[in-house]
Design a protein around this motif. Structure first.
Motif, short mmCIF file in Angstrom:
data_model
loop_
_atom_site.label_atom_id
_atom_site.label_comp_id
_atom_site.label_asym_id
_atom_site.label_seq_id
_atom_site.Cartn_x
_atom_site.Cartn_y
_atom_site.Cartn_z
N LEU A 81 0.66 -1.13 0.10
CA LEU A 81 0.06 -0.08 0.03
C LEU A 81 0.64 1.33 -0.17
O LEU A 81 0.48 2.53 -0.44
CB LEU A 81 -1.07 -0.03 1.20
N ALA A 82 2.19 0.88 1.06
CA ALA A 82 2.78 2.28 0.97
C ALA A 82 3.54 2.76 -0.58
O ALA A 82 3.22 3.98 -0.79
CB ALA A 82 3.98 2.23 1.72
N VAL A 83 3.99 1.82 -1.34
CA VAL A 83 4.18 1.86 -2.46
C VAL A 83 3.04 1.94 -3.95
O VAL A 83 4.09 3.32 -4.54
CB VAL A 83 5.02 0.31 -2.88
N ILE A 84 1.94 2.16 -3.26
CA ILE A 84 1.68 2.67 -4.11
C ILE A 84 1.10 3.63 -4.76
O ILE A 84 1.10 4.76 -5.15
CB ILE A 84 0.22 1.56 -3.84
N GLY A 85 0.95 4.38 -2.91
CA GLY A 85 0.80 5.48 -2.11
C GLY A 85 1.47 6.18 -2.59
O GLY A 85 1.23 7.81 -3.38
N VAL A 86 2.88 6.32 -2.65
CA VAL A 86 4.29 7.10 -3.59
C VAL A 86 3.66 6.82 -5.36
O VAL A 86 3.95 7.91 -5.63
CB VAL A 86 5.30 6.11 -3.00
N MET A 87 3.61 5.47 -5.46
CA MET A 87 2.96 6.07 -6.78
C MET A 87 2.32 6.51 -7.08
O MET A 87 2.67 7.69 -8.15
CB MET A 87 2.53 4.81 -7.34
N VAL A 88 1.04 6.62 -6.71
CA VAL A 88 0.21 7.79 -6.69
C VAL A 88 0.65 9.50 -6.70
O VAL A 88 -0.11 9.88 -6.64
CB VAL A 88 -1.52 7.78 -5.89
N LEU A 89 1.12 9.42 -5.23
CA LEU A 89 1.61 11.10 -5.23
C LEU A 89 2.43 11.07 -6.65
O LEU A 89 2.35 12.49 -7.43
CB LEU A 89 2.29 10.64 -3.63
N ILE A 90 3.28 10.95 -6.49
CA ILE A 90 4.30 10.93 -8.21
C ILE A 90 3.47 11.42 -9.29
O ILE A 90 3.47 12.14 -9.52
CB ILE A 90 5.07 9.65 -8.69
N TRP A 91 2.48 10.39 -9.50
CA TRP A 91 0.96 11.33 -10.70
C TRP A 91 0.25 11.64 -10.48
O TRP A 91 0.44 12.65 -11.33
CB TRP A 91 0.64 9.24 -10.81
N ARG A 92 -0.08 11.62 -9.45
CA ARG A 92 -0.34 13.40 -9.19
C ARG A 92 0.59 14.35 -9.32
O ARG A 92 -0.47 15.75 -9.99
CB ARG A 92 -1.05 12.79 -7.73
N ASN A 93 2.05 14.57 -8.87
CA ASN A 93 2.51 15.73 -9.17
C ASN A 93 3.15 15.97 -10.42
O ASN A 93 3.59 17.13 -10.66
CB ASN A 93 3.82 15.68 -7.93
#
Lengths: 144, 112
Positions: free
Chosen positions: B20-32
């Motif tokens: 979940l942490a990895v997915i969260g980081v990926m989503v944040l990078i994508w969002r940025n």
């Protein structure tokens, strides 16, 4: 065309302000395999908030005036407006109709006009390319 | 790390947390990487409702009963039948209570 400042895919929001759907069908033809502009990254999006270009068809009926203004305001900068079809460009056969407040440039600033009733897909693609060049200029100004 | 196997599935809390942490980081990078040229506080950040005027917040609240619309619609006849006896008058409810008791008590007494 050498794109430097605006180097991402071009997303277009299509708005019908009272068109007979003739122009809208030609816009869809631009997306069909024969022309397939999506291979250049040009695609229609479902919200003006995701768009770089506002593409308007139709002569702007009285009830659509507020919507056109609102949607134009919701497109992020830099933005350009393309009007596709004679109706949006100058009212065509409806230009004296009581129910119209258009053409489009009476409501919002327009950058590119594509004439025709309806225009051919090639003409629409040409208009989009011109809009892209204008967007490139605007993006450069913002960068500077 | 403790891994619990059920024969057909695996429950390992740490693996889930890391995933979940990895997915969260990926989503944040994508969002940025998204569009940053919005002008905050202008119409560019308003809700898009197909160009229509967005009603005030209190008028666009979706009630939880809205998600049961299909359920109520399909069972409309049953609900109508059930709601008819509900007059909201206490005397009527007491009457129902007495009537049900009058039927139930003899049945229970006879059954015993």
């Amino acid at each position: 065309m050498n794109l430097k400042a605006f180097n991402r895919a071009l997303w277009v929001y299509h708005m019908n302000t009272g068109s007979c759907n003739g122009c809208d069908i030609e816009i869809l033809a631009v997306l069909t395999p024969r022309y397939d502009v999506e291979r250049f990254g040009i695609k229609l999006v479902g919200s003006p908030r995701h768009a770089d270009v506002l593409l308007v068809t139709g002569p702007v009926g009285r009830s659509m005036e507020d919507s056109v203004k609102r949607v134009y305001a919701q497109v992020p900068d830099p933005k350009v407006v393309i009007v596709v079809g004679n109706c949006g460009a100058e009212g065509d056969v409806f230009h004296e109709a009581y129910s119209l407040v258009g053409p489009v440039d009476q409501i919002i600033p327009v950058d590119v006009y594509v004439h025709g009733c309806p225009p051919r897909p090639e003409a629409i693609i040409h208009g989009v390319v011109m809009a892209w060049a204008k967007l490139e200029k605007l993006a450069k100004q913002e960068v500077v | 790390m403790s891994i619990i196997g059920y024969g057909y599935a695996v429950w390992a809390p740490l693996i889930w947390i890391v995933a979940l942490a990895v997915i969260g980081v990926m989503v944040l990078i994508w969002r940025n990487r998204g569009q940053k040229s919005y002008k905050k506080g202008t119409a560019q950040t308003d809700i898009f409702l197909s160009g229509a005027k967005v009603p005030p917040e209190e008028q666009r609240h979706v009630k939880s009963e809205n998600i049961y619309w299909g359920f109520f619609e399909s069972l409309k006849e049953l609900y109508d039948a059930l709601m008819k006896p509900h007059t909201g008058i206490v005397n009527d409810y007491l009457l129902w209570f007495v009537a049900v008791l009058a039927i139930a008590i003899p049945i229970l007494v006879l059954a015993v």
